[in-house]
Design an enzyme around this catalytic site. Structure first.
Site, PDB file in Angstrom:
ATOM      1  N   ASP A   1      -2.045  -0.516   5.994  1.00 39.93           N
ATOM      2  CA  ASP A   1      -2.379   0.143   7.256  1.00 39.93           C
ATOM      3  C   ASP A   1      -3.864   0.387   7.459  1.00 39.93           C
ATOM      4  O   ASP A   1      -4.266   0.923   8.484  1.00 39.93           O
ATOM      5  CB  ASP A   1      -1.694   1.516   7.299  1.00 39.93           C
ATOM      6  CG  ASP A   1      -2.357   2.506   6.358  1.00 39.93           C
ATOM      7  OD1 ASP A   1      -2.866   3.543   6.829  1.00 39.93           O
ATOM      8  OD2 ASP A   1      -2.398   2.235   5.140  1.00 39.93           O
TER       9      ASP A   1
ATOM     10  N   ASP B   1       0.860  -1.174   0.000  1.00 32.65           N
ATOM     11  CA  ASP B   1       0.000   0.000   0.000  1.00 32.65           C
ATOM     12  C   ASP B   1       0.908   1.240   0.000  1.00 32.65           C
ATOM     13  O   ASP B   1       2.121   1.134   0.235  1.00 32.65           O
ATOM     14  CB  ASP B   1      -0.878  -0.052   1.258  1.00 32.65           C
ATOM     15  CG  ASP B   1      -1.740   1.176   1.426  1.00 32.65           C
ATOM     16  OD1 ASP B   1      -2.306   1.653   0.416  1.00 32.65           O
ATOM     17  OD2 ASP B   1      -1.838   1.672   2.562  1.00 32.65           O
ATOM     18  N   ILE B   2       0.328   2.425  -0.236  1.00 30.75           N
ATOM     19  CA  ILE B   2       1.138   3.647  -0.243  1.00 30.75           C
ATOM     20  C   ILE B   2       0.859   4.516   0.986  1.00 30.75           C
ATOM     21  O   ILE B   2       1.681   4.618   1.884  1.00 30.75           O
ATOM     22  CB  ILE B   2       0.903   4.454  -1.540  1.00 30.75           C
ATOM     23  CG1 ILE B   2       1.409   3.677  -2.757  1.00 30.75           C
ATOM     24  CG2 ILE B   2       1.621   5.801  -1.447  1.00 30.75           C
ATOM     25  CD1 ILE B   2       1.226   4.398  -4.075  1.00 30.75           C
TER      26      ILE B   2
END
Length: 271
Positions: free
Chosen positions: A221, A43-44
């Site tokens: 997250d 994920d970013i």
């Protein structure tokens, strides 16, 4: 079919390696030391980058793209970005490099580093877009992000509007049956085509040649990443959580994006 997606894992899943405890991270590190092939899915926002007030005000850590490039070389190209952002935005954040990627929670995909980004679903119809725009206009502080194949409504600047935003969007469901799902994230409500998720995206990407015969490891997250954690586990891999607004320090494998980047940097020296 509409649904409000929160994806809280069941107790059985919490007891599995989706619990993302440090011991899970140790297992992945052991695989790397044994030179067991893994595939890395990242994920970013909130994972590689610290969260910001708006999507356009994120800070890019120096050398991020270069670090990911080294890791991709270390893993023979088995690194993919799995993000809620459009892939074009991910490319801009990680330039000059490009990666295999799923964007807008899997509603668009690039299956080779040099390939084109392909939307997997049509854009929302104009009437729905106009209704969503009206919702945003009625709630100052909501930042609306049209991603083409999905829409994000950020309320980080006005957190008190969360409940009103959800109730108002839910009221649109009867008007547009079967056209969209609502997903909650970190101070954001995502409006996505039915049937798309990061879990579905990871399963698709894990079938690509670069990831064949590799153990998938997803790092994320957010609530939306839980589906990808599940998919990785079902394929014999692991989901590593990053602590933040949704995952506590106790259940997470990483304390935050800085910890993730330090861990990725350490992969350069793994034997």
């Amino acid at each position: 079919m509409h649904s409000l997606k929160k994806e809280k894992p069941s107790p059985a899943i919490q007891a599995s390696h989706l619990s993302s405890t440090p011991s899970t991270r140790d297992r992945v590190e052991e695989l790397l030391h044994r030179q067991t092939p893994i595939g890395l899915f990242l994920d970013i926002d909130g994972t590689l980058l610290d969260m910001a007030l708006t999507p356009t005000t994120v800070r890019i850590p120096p050398g991020l793209a270069e670090l990911l490039g080294v890791v991709a070389t270390r893993l023979a190209g088995a690194v993919a970005i799995v993000t809620g952002r459009p892939i074009a935005e991910a490319d801009s954040l990680l330039k000059p490099l490009k990666f295999i990627a799923a964007g807008v929670h899997g509603a668009e995909m690039r299956t080779t580093v040099t390939g084109e980004v392909k939307p997997l679903t049509p854009s929302f119809n104009l009437d729905l877009l106009n209704d969503i725009r009206s919702v945003a206009d009625s709630m100052p502080g909501i930042v609306t992000e049209n991603k083409g194949t999905g829409i994000a409504m950020h309320y980080r600047l006005a957190p008190e509007l969360r409940d009103s935003l959800l109730i108002t969007l839910e009221a649109l469901v009867p008007k547009y049956p079967g056209q969209f799902s609502i997903w909650e994230g970190r101070k954001v409500v995502e409006i996505l085509p039915v049937g798309f998720s990061k879990g579905r995206a990871l399963r698709t990407l894990a079938g690509l040649p670069e990831f064949t015969n590799r153990i998938p490891v997803m790092i994320g997250d957010d609530i939306a990443d839980i589906g990808a954690f599940h998919a990785a586990e079902e394929l014999g891999g692991y989901g590593l959580k990053v602590a933040g607004e949704h995952f506590s320090q106790k259940e997470a494998a990483f304390t935050g994006p800085a910890d993730v980047l330090a861990w990725l940097a350490s992969l350069r020296t793994v034997a």
